[in-house]
Design an enzyme around this catalytic site. Structure first.
Site, short mmCIF file in Angstrom:
data_model
loop_
_atom_site.label_atom_id
_atom_site.label_comp_id
_atom_site.label_asym_id
_atom_site.label_seq_id
_atom_site.Cartn_x
_atom_site.Cartn_y
_atom_site.Cartn_z
N CYS A 117 0.86 -1.18 0.00
CA CYS A 117 0.00 0.00 0.00
C CYS A 117 0.89 1.23 0.00
CB CYS A 117 -0.90 0.02 1.24
SG CYS A 117 -2.05 -1.36 1.37
N GLY B 247 -0.49 0.15 -5.03
CA GLY B 247 -1.80 -0.42 -4.81
C GLY B 247 -2.82 0.16 -5.77
N ASN C 137 0.27 1.17 5.88
CA ASN C 137 0.97 0.30 4.94
C ASN C 137 1.69 -0.76 5.74
OD1 ASN C 137 2.48 -0.89 2.86
ND2 ASN C 137 4.10 0.62 3.05
N CYS D 66 12.40 -4.08 4.33
CA CYS D 66 12.12 -5.09 3.32
C CYS D 66 12.99 -4.86 2.09
CB CYS D 66 10.64 -5.03 2.93
SG CYS D 66 10.20 -6.08 1.54
N TYR E 43 12.02 -4.28 -6.21
CA TYR E 43 10.85 -4.30 -7.09
C TYR E 43 9.79 -3.25 -6.78
CZ TYR E 43 6.55 -6.09 -9.26
OH TYR E 43 5.38 -6.21 -9.96
N SER F 152 10.38 -3.21 -14.42
CA SER F 152 11.17 -3.34 -13.19
C SER F 152 12.52 -3.99 -13.42
CB SER F 152 10.38 -4.12 -12.14
OG SER F 152 9.94 -5.37 -12.65
N ASP G 56 15.46 -10.21 -15.35
CA ASP G 56 14.22 -9.94 -14.62
C ASP G 56 14.57 -9.71 -13.16
OD1 ASP G 56 11.54 -9.56 -14.14
OD2 ASP G 56 10.93 -11.61 -14.65
N ASP G 57 13.64 -9.08 -12.42
CA ASP G 57 13.93 -8.77 -11.02
C ASP G 57 13.62 -9.93 -10.09
OD1 ASP G 57 11.05 -8.31 -9.81
OD2 ASP G 57 11.11 -7.26 -11.72
N CYS H 47 6.01 -14.19 2.96
CA CYS H 47 6.14 -12.94 3.71
C CYS H 47 4.89 -12.76 4.58
CB CYS H 47 6.29 -11.76 2.76
SG CYS H 47 6.37 -10.16 3.60
N CYS I 49 15.51 -6.96 5.74
CA CYS I 49 14.82 -8.23 5.93
C CYS I 49 15.00 -9.06 4.67
CB CYS I 49 13.33 -8.00 6.22
SG CYS I 49 12.40 -9.54 6.41
N CYS J 225 12.34 -13.69 2.91
CA CYS J 225 11.76 -14.40 1.77
C CYS J 225 12.81 -15.23 1.03
CB CYS J 225 11.07 -13.43 0.81
SG CYS J 225 12.11 -12.05 0.29
#
Length: 462
Positions: A14, A41, A115, A249, A255, A296, A358-359, A395, A445, A448
């Site tokens: 968000c 979002g 968010n 994050c 991304y 991206s 690609d990301d 996540c 973090c 993931c």
């Protein structure tokens, strides 16, 4: 949300914004700022404004341009305001879950935009419902609002501090009372929030690109665990009263954030270019051209080109006008959905050995379709390079990741993923290389990728 190419991406979170001025009507600025944050979002949008001790608001489903027209903007007058664009990670995608939330309580009213995602929201909600609290939405943001109202006797600032001691998870908040604008960032700094300055006031925003759009100057990022209170006396900082290791994050850099944003003093575009250069060093390949999965992957592809000496060219053209609700009822139409979103620029790839940057790869399905499109258009070889490590864990902090069994990085080794997506070779940036690209040794973090969560998380998603 978009279908097709975005099916194989982690979903946005968000975006929040807040503006305080002395005497301006700021609704237009709020909407412009939300447009700059629209990538975070696309399900719903809303603003709340305060003037002369009253809070008014408007929110609905859709993009900012669909929710707000001139008449609506004209009807919302105020010198303090907050705004929100939403992608749902908790709570269904319905209008009643749109934000900001406006709450009436004993000492008046306040509005809140959030968010992030709380890992203990269900536990707190159960406790509050046992005490007779009635919830109007299914989002965890209402849990935060109810807790703030619960501690009203301490005043809004102390109430927020007490609530922060209870909450576990990720939260960047923009809160507005009748006379104050308040920014809050969780103790780990998982979600971004920055402070900007305009001529006669201040701005809070998820990303600095929103500040640029409304002509504000970036002052600094809100620190993890910090509360910032903006009112007629200026800006007051209430630092965190406990130490937590910073864990922003990492996917904000990889991304989610716009490439023209600066987060925690890191230029997003330059970071992504550096990941491409590291990828070229870690996974070199003999090839004729480097292309990206737009948009991206663009900066990382340019970095790979610079690091490898292989020319960069556009190989996939993105159609930016595909509707958000494109329906794909069959496998054949799903395949066409990728071609509708992306088209191969045949002249740049035919007969060539192609590096496709690609990301991220989440499920792998879209990557396979793109590789097959390139080979069908005449690419001799397609070597896939990914500017993030394999996504192996879910996540819990505001990114909508699939269950682990649907994360291809969790269930297949790299060699099998290569075969599944029909690539001639596949290389992911290492975690070490990713951190090297930030220019820092820690502060992110990476759960993931490595399952090392900054706090205890529920296990039901594993």
């Amino acid at each position: 949300m978009y279908q097709g190419i975005e099916l194989d991406k982690l979903k946005e979170e968000c975006g929040v914004i807040g503006i305080y001025t002395e005497d301006s009507n700021i609704t237009n600025m709020l909407c412009f700022g939300l447009l700059a944050l629209q990538h975070r979002g696309q399900e719903s949008a809303g603003v709340a404004v305060a003037k002369d001790g009253e809070i008014d608001y408007h929110k609905d489903m859709g993009l900012v341009t669909e929710v707000f027209d001139d008449d609506t903007i004209e009807s919302l007058n105020g010198n303090i305001g907050i705004g929100h664009v939403r992608y749902s990670t908790t709570g269904e995608s319905y209008a009643y879950n749109a934000q900001p939330l406006v709450v009436q309580y004993r000492k008046g009213s306040f509005a809140l935009a959030h968010n992030g995602n709380l890992v203990n929201a269900d536990t707190i909600r159960d406790m509050l419902e046992e005490d007779g609290v009635v919830f109007q939405t299914s989002i965890d943001s209402e849990v935060i609002a109810n807790l703030i109202a619960r501690y009203h006797k301490f005043g809004i600032e102390k109430a927020i501090r007490k609530v922060m001691e209870i909450l576990k998870g990720a939260f960047a908040l923009s809160v507005m009372t009748e006379d104050k604008l308040i920014g809050v960032r969780d103790p780990h700094g998982l979600r971004p929030l920055c402070l900007g300055k305009i001529d006669d006031g201040y701005v809070l925003a998820s990303e600095s690109c929103a500040l640029d759009t409304i002509g504000a100057e970036l002052v600094r990022d809100i620190e993890p665990g910090e509360i910032v209170v903006i009112d007629k006396n200026g800006v007051k900082s209430i630092p965190s009263n406990k130490w937590c290791k910073k864990n922003m994050c990492i996917f904000e850099l990889i991304y989610f954030s716009r490439p023209d944003s600066v987060l925690d003093d890191i230029n997003i575009y330059n970071f992504r270019k550096r990941t491409g250069k590291v990828l070229a060093k870690e996974y070199p390949v003999d090839a004729d051209v480097v292309i990206s999965v737009p948009d991206s992957g663009n900066a990382a592809a340019i970095g790979f080109s610079e690091g490898s000496g292989i020319p960069y060219a556009e190989g996939l053209i993105k159609n930016r006008y595909v509707g958000r609700t494109f329906i794909q009822p069959s496998q054949e139409l799903r395949e066409q959905g990728v071609r509708l979103k992306l088209n191969v620029l045949k002249e740049n790839i035919e007969g060539k050995r192609v590096v496709l940057v690609d990301d991220s790869i989440v499920r792998g399905t879209t990557s396979r379709r793109i590789v097959n499109m390139l080979k069908k258009a005449g690419a001799k070889e397609v070597h896939v390079r990914v500017s993030s490590p394999p996504v192996k864990y879910s996540c819990y902090f505001g990114i909508d990741t699939p269950n682990r069994q649907h994360l291809i990085g969790a269930v297949k080794p790299v060699e099998e993923i290569k075969d599944m997506i029909n690539a001639d070779s596949l290389g992911y940036i290492s975690i070490k290389g990713l951190i090297e690209s930030t220019g820092r040794e820690e502060g992110y973090c990476l759960a993931c990728f490595n399952g090392d969560y900054p706090m205890e998380v529920p296990k039901n998603k594993e």
